[in-house]
Motif scaffolding. Structure first.
Motif, PDB file in Angstrom:
ATOM      1  N   MET A   1      54.164  41.608  26.625  1.00 22.42           N
ATOM      2  CA  MET A   1      53.292  41.103  25.568  1.00 22.42           C
ATOM      3  C   MET A   1      53.767  41.610  24.217  1.00 22.42           C
ATOM      4  SD  MET A   1      49.197  41.474  25.353  1.00 22.42           S
ATOM      5  CE  MET A   1      49.152  41.483  27.150  1.00 22.42           C
ATOM      6  N   SER A   2      53.669  40.726  23.230  1.00 24.62           N
ATOM      7  CA  SER A   2      54.153  41.090  21.899  1.00 24.62           C
ATOM      8  C   SER A   2      53.180  42.011  21.193  1.00 24.62           C
ATOM      9  CB  SER A   2      54.341  39.800  21.090  1.00 24.62           C
ATOM     10  OG  SER A   2      54.443  40.096  19.729  1.00 24.62           O
ATOM     11  N   ALA A   3      53.692  43.092  20.666  1.00 26.22           N
ATOM     12  CA  ALA A   3      52.832  44.018  19.916  1.00 26.22           C
ATOM     13  C   ALA A   3      52.890  43.712  18.433  1.00 26.22           C
ATOM     14  CB  ALA A   3      53.278  45.454  20.166  1.00 26.22           C
ATOM     15  N   GLU A   4      53.731  42.740  18.118  1.00 24.91           N
ATOM     16  CA  GLU A   4      53.951  42.384  16.721  1.00 24.91           C
ATOM     17  C   GLU A   4      52.678  41.783  16.099  1.00 24.91           C
ATOM     18  OE1 GLU A   4      57.007  39.525  16.681  1.00 24.91           O
ATOM     19  OE2 GLU A   4      57.116  39.390  14.503  1.00 24.91           O
ATOM     20  N   VAL A   5      52.326  42.268  14.913  1.00 27.31           N
ATOM     21  CA  VAL A   5      51.149  41.739  14.232  1.00 27.31           C
ATOM     22  C   VAL A   5      51.495  41.486  12.774  1.00 27.31           C
ATOM     23  CG1 VAL A   5      48.802  42.258  13.448  1.00 27.31           C
ATOM     24  CG2 VAL A   5      49.501  42.900  15.757  1.00 27.31           C
ATOM     25  N   LEU A   6      51.115  40.307  12.257  1.00 28.84           N
ATOM     26  CA  LEU A   6      51.334  40.006  10.843  1.00 28.84           C
ATOM     27  C   LEU A   6      50.009  40.153  10.099  1.00 28.84           C
ATOM     28  CD1 LEU A   6      53.616  36.832  11.154  1.00 28.84           C
ATOM     29  CD2 LEU A   6      54.313  39.220  10.910  1.00 28.84           C
ATOM     30  N   ALA A   7      50.039  40.882   9.016  1.00 30.98           N
ATOM     31  CA  ALA A   7      48.805  41.200   8.293  1.00 30.98           C
ATOM     32  C   ALA A   7      48.212  39.968   7.617  1.00 30.98           C
ATOM     33  CB  ALA A   7      49.107  42.263   7.246  1.00 30.98           C
ATOM     34  N   PRO A 338      57.295  32.423  18.516  1.00 31.74           N
ATOM     35  CA  PRO A 338      57.262  33.554  17.587  1.00 31.74           C
ATOM     36  C   PRO A 338      58.440  33.509  16.622  1.00 31.74           C
ATOM     37  CG  PRO A 338      56.896  34.308  19.834  1.00 31.74           C
ATOM     38  CD  PRO A 338      57.187  32.843  19.918  1.00 31.74           C
ATOM     39  N   GLU A 339      59.580  33.074  17.134  1.00 32.25           N
ATOM     40  CA  GLU A 339      60.792  32.962  16.330  1.00 32.25           C
ATOM     41  C   GLU A 339      60.564  32.087  15.083  1.00 32.25           C
ATOM     42  OE1 GLU A 339      63.478  34.391  16.461  1.00 32.25           O
ATOM     43  OE2 GLU A 339      64.758  33.148  15.170  1.00 32.25           O
ATOM     44  N   VAL A 340      59.816  31.014  15.285  1.00 33.28           N
ATOM     45  CA  VAL A 340      59.547  30.087  14.179  1.00 33.28           C
ATOM     46  C   VAL A 340      58.608  30.735  13.158  1.00 33.28           C
ATOM     47  CG1 VAL A 340      58.605  27.820  13.567  1.00 33.28           C
ATOM     48  CG2 VAL A 340      59.928  28.101  15.679  1.00 33.28           C
ATOM     49  N   VAL A 341      57.635  31.493  13.678  1.00 32.97           N
ATOM     50  CA  VAL A 341      56.710  32.187  12.776  1.00 32.97           C
ATOM     51  C   VAL A 341      57.483  33.194  11.925  1.00 32.97           C
ATOM     52  CG1 VAL A 341      54.657  33.653  12.653  1.00 32.97           C
ATOM     53  CG2 VAL A 341      54.816  31.882  14.419  1.00 32.97           C
ATOM     54  N   ARG A 342      58.392  33.913  12.570  1.00 37.77           N
ATOM     55  CA  ARG A 342      59.198  34.898  11.844  1.00 37.77           C
ATOM     56  C   ARG A 342      60.066  34.209  10.796  1.00 37.77           C
ATOM     57  NH1 ARG A 342      60.941  36.728  17.185  1.00 37.77           N
ATOM     58  NH2 ARG A 342      59.050  37.730  17.961  1.00 37.77           N
ATOM     59  N   TRP A 343      60.631  33.078  11.166  1.00 33.10           N
ATOM     60  CA  TRP A 343      61.467  32.334  10.221  1.00 33.10           C
ATOM     61  C   TRP A 343      60.626  31.855   9.029  1.00 33.10           C
ATOM     62  CZ3 TRP A 343      61.636  27.241   8.404  1.00 33.10           C
ATOM     63  CH2 TRP A 343      62.771  26.939   7.634  1.00 33.10           C
ATOM     64  N   GLY A 344      59.386  31.416   9.320  1.00 34.00           N
ATOM     65  CA  GLY A 344      58.481  30.977   8.258  1.00 34.00           C
ATOM     66  C   GLY A 344      58.216  32.081   7.249  1.00 34.00           C
ATOM     67  N   GLY A 377      53.096  33.885  18.500  1.00 33.73           N
ATOM     68  CA  GLY A 377      53.117  33.458  19.896  1.00 33.73           C
ATOM     69  C   GLY A 377      51.731  33.224  20.455  1.00 33.73           C
ATOM     70  N   SER A 378      50.700  33.731  19.762  1.00 33.06           N
ATOM     71  CA  SER A 378      49.334  33.500  20.236  1.00 33.06           C
ATOM     72  C   SER A 378      48.686  32.374  19.446  1.00 33.06           C
ATOM     73  CB  SER A 378      48.492  34.767  20.077  1.00 33.06           C
ATOM     74  OG  SER A 378      47.115  34.430  20.125  1.00 33.06           O
ATOM     75  N   MET A 379      47.803  31.626  20.116  1.00 34.77           N
ATOM     76  CA  MET A 379      47.106  30.507  19.456  1.00 34.77           C
ATOM     77  C   MET A 379      45.930  30.999  18.635  1.00 34.77           C
ATOM     78  SD  MET A 379      47.189  27.791  22.591  1.00 34.77           S
ATOM     79  CE  MET A 379      46.062  28.683  23.659  1.00 34.77           C
ATOM     80  N   GLY A 380      45.572  32.278  18.805  1.00 33.75           N
ATOM     81  CA  GLY A 380      44.473  32.828  18.024  1.00 33.75           C
ATOM     82  C   GLY A 380      43.191  32.985  18.818  1.00 33.75           C
TER      83      GLY A 380
END
Ligand code: WTA
Length: 572
Positions: A1-7, A338-344, A377-380
């Motif tokens: 599971m991704s621990a990555e979080v964007l503020a 997630p890759e696309v979110v990071r690229w965004g 990677g999560s839909m929320g």
């Protein structure tokens, strides 16, 4: 599971400031008070979306910026009110009544939106059809719904089998010239003669609004019926999820032939009185960025396929344009990598907010919000007023981190109210204990974020468009060379999935690349371009159950080099 979080974005105040608090206390009754019908009980979604603003202080505010390669136009709320009134009068004059089905089959244009709103104003049910549909797809939908009227263009008319549809009485043509036979009308001529004053049909909240045909894993496409009551959800998700504010310029890239293009291309922005950008034509990175720049778009709603293609085009293309107006980006339709979110974050310096829903749910149910930490990677998390869960096949809730059916507690405002003429099918979506079963599998983490895992059935999501394998198989076997066909979604880095067909040939036909091309073209011209298999593989025999059902699961396992699982029901 991704621990990555964007503020979260803390630079401004959002409609949904405190998720937990709102989730605990929210009641849909509060939203109803926003509408003029709260007291009378009688309603019309088109009135709420357009006329209310035109009669209030948004008469001269731009409602629609339309453009394509050949045309550029803008309409204020006042103008859109008058035009849709005129179209309502046109329909009334030719005899269209409340509850009749009026289909709209044309490329995006101001006339499409005017027709849609005018249809709704007289209480008829509107059925938007994607412009790429070919004759077979158009026929299925008009036949099943018993449509009385179609609004189309001279170019698309030969895909409407008018003579085979006894219930289809009226054809309204947008554009063209010359004499027309009985039952045909010219949009421009009729509009000229029609009054801008219209007696709106006040309907009940539960009366039909819109019919969207969508695909399942079996059978023909089904007509998902939504009612006027859905506006409650469209208004509110426009606030919480799209975060629409008075001065926003909003662009939803979806075509109104798909549900995103109506729920969030028509209703959510206009119910909120916001300026709506519509760009015709096909996807093109430069064209899209130029659109964002030109209209100074602030809120942008698109799909993973588009973001992946923009990523493929490279950051340099994005940097050629001034995209500084864009403050909020959203995505729906397929898993957002997630890759696309990071690229965004790199290319746009913005988070892309994934959200989840489907044709049947009418509106967004699970989402990431600007004020909430985002886990790529999560839909929320479910919107306030909606209970989402993971359940087993009997409707028992599963604990966090366990995969199961993504399910919603029945009764949110924009829930579909029927599958057209198929009551049993409608009922089959719900468990006895009140869950709507989505057909998607997912899990929920300890913090209540939902993570998409896949479709439970064989439905294919290709470039964000939902395609039923059965429809494609049925079309394939109509080709004289094809004996049997099995169709699957094959994972693809850009399109999410592509359609792959396994085909066995009839006696006297030999496999060849030429034949592949011909079969592909056949589906393209008879059904729709987006439904044509990108890959075709010839097989002597297809895996089938003893009862003769093609086992797509085995085809998929072959394709992906996975174990084929239980083959006990397979014939020799
Ligand atoms: C898929 C489109 C992953 C899902 C609005 C659903 C998603 C189907 C997401 C509905 C998402 C939608 N992540 N998958 N955020 N959103 N889907 O009816 O499989 O065209 O069941 O509605 O798209 O597709 P439909």
């Amino acid at each position: 599971m991704s621990a990555e979080v964007l503020a979260p974005d803390t630079t401004r105040k959002h409609h949904l400031q405190n998720y937990e608090e709102t989730y605990r206390h929210f009641d849909w009754k509060e939203v109803e008070k926003n509408f003029s019908w709260y007291e009378t009980g009688k309603v019309n979604a088109a009135y709420e979306a357009i006329d209310r603003h035109a009669e209030g202080n948004r008469r001269d505010k731009v409602a629609l910026f339309y453009s394509d390669a050949n045309r550029e136009e803008q309409l204020t709320f006042g103008e859109l009110k008058d035009l849709s009134n005129q179209f309502g009068n046109v329909l009334r004059k030719i005899g269209v009544e409340k509850g009749d089905r009026v289909f709209i089959f044309m490329p995006r244009s101001p006339e499409l939106y005017v027709s849609l709103l005018g249809t709704v104003k007289i209480g008829a049910i509107v059925g938007p059809l994607f412009e790429a549909f070919m004759e077979g797809a158009v026929r299925d939908r008009l036949e099943d719904s018993g449509a009385s009227t179609i609004v189309t263009t001279p170019e698309l008319l030969d895909r409407v089998p008018v003579d085979d549809l006894p219930l289809l009485e009226h054809v309204i043509l947008v554009g063209g010239e010359g004499e027309l036979p009985d039952g045909y009308y010219r949009y421009e001529d009729e509009m000229k003669r029609a009054s801008t004053e219209l007696e709106i049909e006040w309907v009940d909240r539960e009366d039909g609004l819109i019919l969207h045909y969508t695909s399942g894993s079996t059978g023909k496409p089904k007509g998902v019926l939504h009612v006027h009551n859905a506006m409650i959800q469209h208004l509110q998700t426009g606030k919480w999820v799209l975060d629409l504010q008075e001065d926003d310029i909003y662009w939803c890239t979806a075509d109104p032939g798909w549900v995103t293009g109506t729920s969030y291309g028509v209703w959510a922005p206009w119910l909120n009185g916001v300026t709506n950008v519509i760009r015709g034509g096909r996807f093109d990175p430069d064209d899209w960025y130029a659109t964002l720049e030109k209209y100074k778009v602030t809120v942008w709603y698109s799909a993973p396929t588009a973001f992946r293609m923009l990523m493929g085009a490279g950051e340099a293309v994005a940097k050629k344009y001034d995209l500084s107006s864009v403050r909020h980006i959203l995505s729906v339709g397929e898993p957002l990598n997630p890759e696309v979110v990071r690229w965004g974050m790199k290319a746009y310096n913005r988070r892309i907010h994934d959200n989840w829903w489907m044709t049947e749910t009418g509106g967004i149910l699970i989402s990431n919000y600007p004020s909430m930490p985002l886990k790529p990677g999560s839909m929320g998390r479910p919107i306030p007023g909606v209970v989402a869960s993971i359940v087993d096949d009997e409707g028992n809730e599963l604990p966090p981190n366990e995969m199961g059916n993504l399910a919603i507690r029945k009764g949110w405002p924009s829930m579909m109210r029927a599958i057209w003429n198929r009551e049993e099918k409608y009922k089959s979506y719900f468990t006895d204990n009140g869950w709507y079963i989505s057909g998607d599998s997912a899990y929920r983490d300890e913090e209540g974020y939902f993570w998409f895992q896949g479709r439970v059935d064989d439905v294919i999501m290709t470039s964000g468009e939902r395609v039923g394998p059965f429809e494609v198989e049925s079309k394939l076997v109509e080709h004289p060379a094809v004996a049997e066909a099995g169709v699957i979604g094959k994972p693809d880095p850009v399109r999410g999935e592509i359609i792959k067909a396994f085909v066995s040939l009839r006696e006297g036909y030999e496999p060849s690349d030429e034949l592949k091309g011909e079969i592909r073209q056949f589906v393209k011209t008879k059904l729709a371009a987006h439904a044509a298999p990108r890959e075709i593989e010839f097989k002597d025999k297809l895996p089938k159950t003893r009862s003769g059902k093609i086992m797509r699961r085995v085809l998929k396992a072959w394709e992906l080099d996975l174990p084929t699982g239980d083959l006990s029901t397979m014939e020799d």
